[in-house]
Design an enzyme around this catalytic site. Structure first.
Site, PDB file in Angstrom:
ATOM      1  N   HIS A  90       1.071  -0.740   0.217  1.00 55.87           N
ATOM      2  CA  HIS A  90       0.286  -0.058   0.505  1.00 55.87           C
ATOM      3  C   HIS A  90       0.975   1.741   0.083  1.00 55.87           C
ATOM      4  O   HIS A  90       0.184   2.570  -0.429  1.00 55.87           O
ATOM      5  CB  HIS A  90      -0.820  -0.123   1.349  1.00 55.87           C
ATOM      6  CG  HIS A  90      -2.038  -1.206   1.172  1.00 55.87           C
ATOM      7  ND1 HIS A  90      -2.467  -0.902   0.672  1.00 55.87           N
ATOM      8  CD2 HIS A  90      -2.015  -2.003   1.128  1.00 55.87           C
ATOM      9  CE1 HIS A  90      -3.712  -2.787   0.154  1.00 55.87           C
ATOM     10  NE2 HIS A  90      -2.795  -2.890   1.587  1.00 55.87           N
ATOM     11  N   ARG A  99      -0.059   7.534 -10.289  1.00 59.21           N
ATOM     12  CA  ARG A  99      -1.844   6.310 -10.144  1.00 59.21           C
ATOM     13  C   ARG A  99      -2.764   6.893  -9.173  1.00 59.21           C
ATOM     14  O   ARG A  99      -3.611   7.440  -9.659  1.00 59.21           O
ATOM     15  CB  ARG A  99      -0.709   5.073  -9.756  1.00 59.21           C
ATOM     16  CG  ARG A  99      -2.284   3.816  -8.926  1.00 59.21           C
ATOM     17  CD  ARG A  99      -1.585   3.360  -8.130  1.00 59.21           C
ATOM     18  NE  ARG A  99      -2.544   2.821  -7.547  1.00 59.21           N
ATOM     19  CZ  ARG A  99      -3.342   2.965  -6.108  1.00 59.21           C
ATOM     20  NH1 ARG A  99      -2.428   4.389  -5.201  1.00 59.21           N
ATOM     21  NH2 ARG A  99      -4.003   1.818  -5.408  1.00 59.21           N
ATOM     22  N   GLY A 123     -11.814  -3.620  -4.255  1.00 56.49           N
ATOM     23  CA  GLY A 123     -10.104  -3.588  -4.068  1.00 56.49           C
ATOM     24  C   GLY A 123      -9.648  -2.551  -3.149  1.00 56.49           C
ATOM     25  O   GLY A 123      -8.596  -2.052  -3.477  1.00 56.49           O
ATOM     26  N   GLU A 146     -12.738  -4.540   0.353  1.00 56.06           N
ATOM     27  CA  GLU A 146     -11.534  -5.708   0.258  1.00 56.06           C
ATOM     28  C   GLU A 146     -11.437  -6.645   1.038  1.00 56.06           C
ATOM     29  O   GLU A 146     -12.286  -7.148   2.129  1.00 56.06           O
ATOM     30  CB  GLU A 146     -10.349  -3.749   1.379  1.00 56.06           C
ATOM     31  CG  GLU A 146      -9.427  -4.601   1.293  1.00 56.06           C
ATOM     32  CD  GLU A 146      -8.792  -4.459   0.242  1.00 56.06           C
ATOM     33  OE1 GLU A 146      -7.412  -5.963   0.221  1.00 56.06           O
ATOM     34  OE2 GLU A 146      -9.342  -4.424  -1.035  1.00 56.06           O
ATOM     35  N   GLU A 175     -16.744 -12.547  -4.889  1.00 49.14           N
ATOM     36  CA  GLU A 175     -17.324 -13.751  -5.570  1.00 49.14           C
ATOM     37  C   GLU A 175     -18.048 -14.136  -4.126  1.00 49.14           C
ATOM     38  O   GLU A 175     -19.759 -14.704  -4.855  1.00 49.14           O
ATOM     39  CB  GLU A 175     -16.584 -14.778  -5.713  1.00 49.14           C
ATOM     40  CG  GLU A 175     -15.658 -14.396  -7.149  1.00 49.14           C
ATOM     41  CD  GLU A 175     -14.128 -13.716  -6.435  1.00 49.14           C
ATOM     42  OE1 GLU A 175     -13.073 -13.751  -7.648  1.00 49.14           O
ATOM     43  OE2 GLU A 175     -14.580 -13.649  -5.565  1.00 49.14           O
ATOM     44  N   GLU A 189      -9.059  -0.711  -9.116  1.00 52.62           N
ATOM     45  CA  GLU A 189      -7.334   0.221  -9.580  1.00 52.62           C
ATOM     46  C   GLU A 189      -6.911  -1.382  -9.684  1.00 52.62           C
ATOM     47  O   GLU A 189      -6.452  -2.071  -8.831  1.00 52.62           O
ATOM     48  CB  GLU A 189      -6.723   0.831  -8.880  1.00 52.62           C
ATOM     49  CG  GLU A 189      -5.432   1.146  -9.215  1.00 52.62           C
ATOM     50  CD  GLU A 189      -3.891  -0.164  -9.605  1.00 52.62           C
ATOM     51  OE1 GLU A 189      -4.526  -1.272  -9.676  1.00 52.62           O
ATOM     52  OE2 GLU A 189      -3.467   0.318  -8.289  1.00 52.62           O
ATOM     53  N   GLU A 198      -2.144 -11.543 -11.945  1.00 52.83           N
ATOM     54  CA  GLU A 198      -2.996 -11.231 -10.765  1.00 52.83           C
ATOM     55  C   GLU A 198      -4.743 -11.433 -10.923  1.00 52.83           C
ATOM     56  O   GLU A 198      -4.987 -11.921  -9.977  1.00 52.83           O
ATOM     57  CB  GLU A 198      -2.645 -10.247  -9.692  1.00 52.83           C
ATOM     58  CG  GLU A 198      -1.356 -10.030  -8.924  1.00 52.83           C
ATOM     59  CD  GLU A 198      -1.220  -9.638  -8.143  1.00 52.83           C
ATOM     60  OE1 GLU A 198       0.047  -8.965  -7.318  1.00 52.83           O
ATOM     61  OE2 GLU A 198      -1.357  -7.528  -7.577  1.00 52.83           O
TER      62      GLU A 198
END
Length: 421
Positions: A90, A99, A123, A146, A175, A189, A198
């Site tokens: 992070h 970004r 996320g 998250e 999910e 992001e 990933e």
């Protein structure tokens, strides 16, 4: 294939192919996904001596695994979410000003249109994008999602910034997520090295299909993978030419081993200088985040044709991505986050794929070929990238056809991040 004189000197171990591998020369052994190989010699970290149906040859160790089916989590979630549960990654992302500022500008430029909207930040990490929404716009609510243990810290950050009336944190995977209702905007992001690494994008698409209202907005709205043939003198000198005569000694014997060890893997966090581009970069793969399906991620292909604009040494291909953010308003400005060498540097930088041997090219030559991104069928956060190309020369001669296959693994990226800090 070469016969193995010492194949029985050590007990062979059975491994399974994670991706297709095409041999280059008689010393290597071709195999396909799912093939069971007997590995006889593992003295090198990168290349192992293996057997398949009575044939022997060297195989790349990163293309094999010894895990029984179901023994290891195909998504590697413990390792993946464990890394995002610490501050190290992070810090890297938040310190990436291009970004983070791009996402802030997206929220700011759409602040009026976001009034009263329901937003999902998938996320969310530390919740920086959710906090941008709450502080810079007036959305009805923001769902900050998250899956890692960082979520409990995100809740405290939301309270500290006085946004608890707008932002609600959900600690769950996309999910398994249950929300109070559908959302108008889904922001995330999700991009990784070479865009897809990933494969967080799958979670984004699943969330889109379940929770985004019809006609809702995706941010990014689209993303492109860009390629350019390039020079890489510094990398080649460090990894290959170094062995010619270090300290006045002839170490050239090790160059073939160095080629297998260093050039068979991509170089992450590569900083390409604009002057090392041999041609104008080309977008080879574009993802429309509204229409792309999860099944499309299994295999993505793109073609290219590069006109060499200056004579030089062709050392390899450099790859990066750009993400595009469509405005919520019809005539509003669209924004772009570009991770290439012509933009302000990001924490992704670029990824370099080196050739086994450099090729001299002349102005006017044409490099024609294709790139294939193949998702790993066993470890779902991994991918392999295959370049195929030939060179049409101005001297009316054609350089032989080339094909290079690289595996990008989750563990190799995490190791790189650990080394950087």
């Amino acid at each position: 294939m070469l016969e193995n004189e010492n194949s029985e000197s050590h007990e062979a171990k059975e491994y399974v192919g994670l991706a297709d591998f095409v041999a280059e020369g008689d010393e290597q052994l071709s195999f396909s996904v799912g093939d069971k190989l007997k590995v006889h010699d593992m003295s090198s970290d990168v290349w192992w001596w293996a057997e398949l149906q009575g044939h022997f040859g060297y195989v790349p160790s990163s293309f094999l695994h010894q895990t029984a089916e179901g023994e290891e989590d195909a998504w590697q979630d413990d390792e993946y979410f464990g890394n995002y549960g610490t501050l190290r990654l992070h810090l890297e992302m938040l310190s990436d000003k291009p970004r983070t500022e791009t996402y802030r500008q997206v929220i700011l430029s759409n602040s009026a249109a976001l009034r009263g909207k329901v937003v999902m930040d998938l996320g969310c990490g530390t919740g920086v994008i959710s906090l941008f929404c709450a502080r810079l716009a007036q959305p009805a609510t923001v769902y900050a999602v998250e899956a890692s243990s960082m979520a409990k810290h995100t809740e405290e950050l939301v309270r500290q910034n006085g946004c608890e009336g707008v932002v609600t944190v959900f600690q769950d995977r996309a999910e398994n997520l249950t929300l109070p209702g559908k959302v108008d905007v889904l922001v995330s992001e999700w991009m990784g090295n070479c865009l897809l690494f990933e494969y967080m994008v799958e979670s984004v698409l699943l969330a889109r299909d379940r929770w985004l209202k019809e006609g809702g907005m995706m941010w990014p709205s689209s993303a492109c993978l860009t390629v350019v043939p390039c020079q890489a003198f510094s990398d080649y000198r460090q990894k290959m030419e170094f062995w010619e005569k270090p300290y006045g000694l002839d170490f050239s014997y090790l160059q073939s081993l160095a080629q297998k060890e260093f050039l068979s893997k991509p170089t992450f966090s590569h900083h390409l200088l604009p002057e090392d581009c041999l041609s104008t970069p080309a977008d080879v793969i574009t993802l429309d985040m509204v229409t792309i399906q999860v099944s499309d991620l299994e295999r993505l292909n793109g073609g290219f044709s590069f006109n060499v604009e200056k004579s030089g040494i062709f050392h390899g291909f450099t790859v990066w991505f750009s993400a595009h953010f469509q405005s919520l308003e019809e005539d509003g400005p669209s924004l772009e986050l570009n991770t290439g060498p012509f933009s302000e540097i990001t924490h992704w930088k670029q990824t370099l794929f080196m050739l086994d041997a450099p090729v001299t090219v002349e102005e006017g030559d044409i490099i024609v070929g294709s790139i294939c991104l193949q998702r790993n069928p066993v470890w779902r956060r991994h991918l392999s990238i295959t370049f195929s190309w030939n060179i049409n020369s101005t001297e009316d001669k054609k350089v032989s056809f080339y094909m290079y296959h690289y595996l990008i693994s989750f563990k190799s990226i995490i190791l790189l991040v650990l080394l950087l800090f």
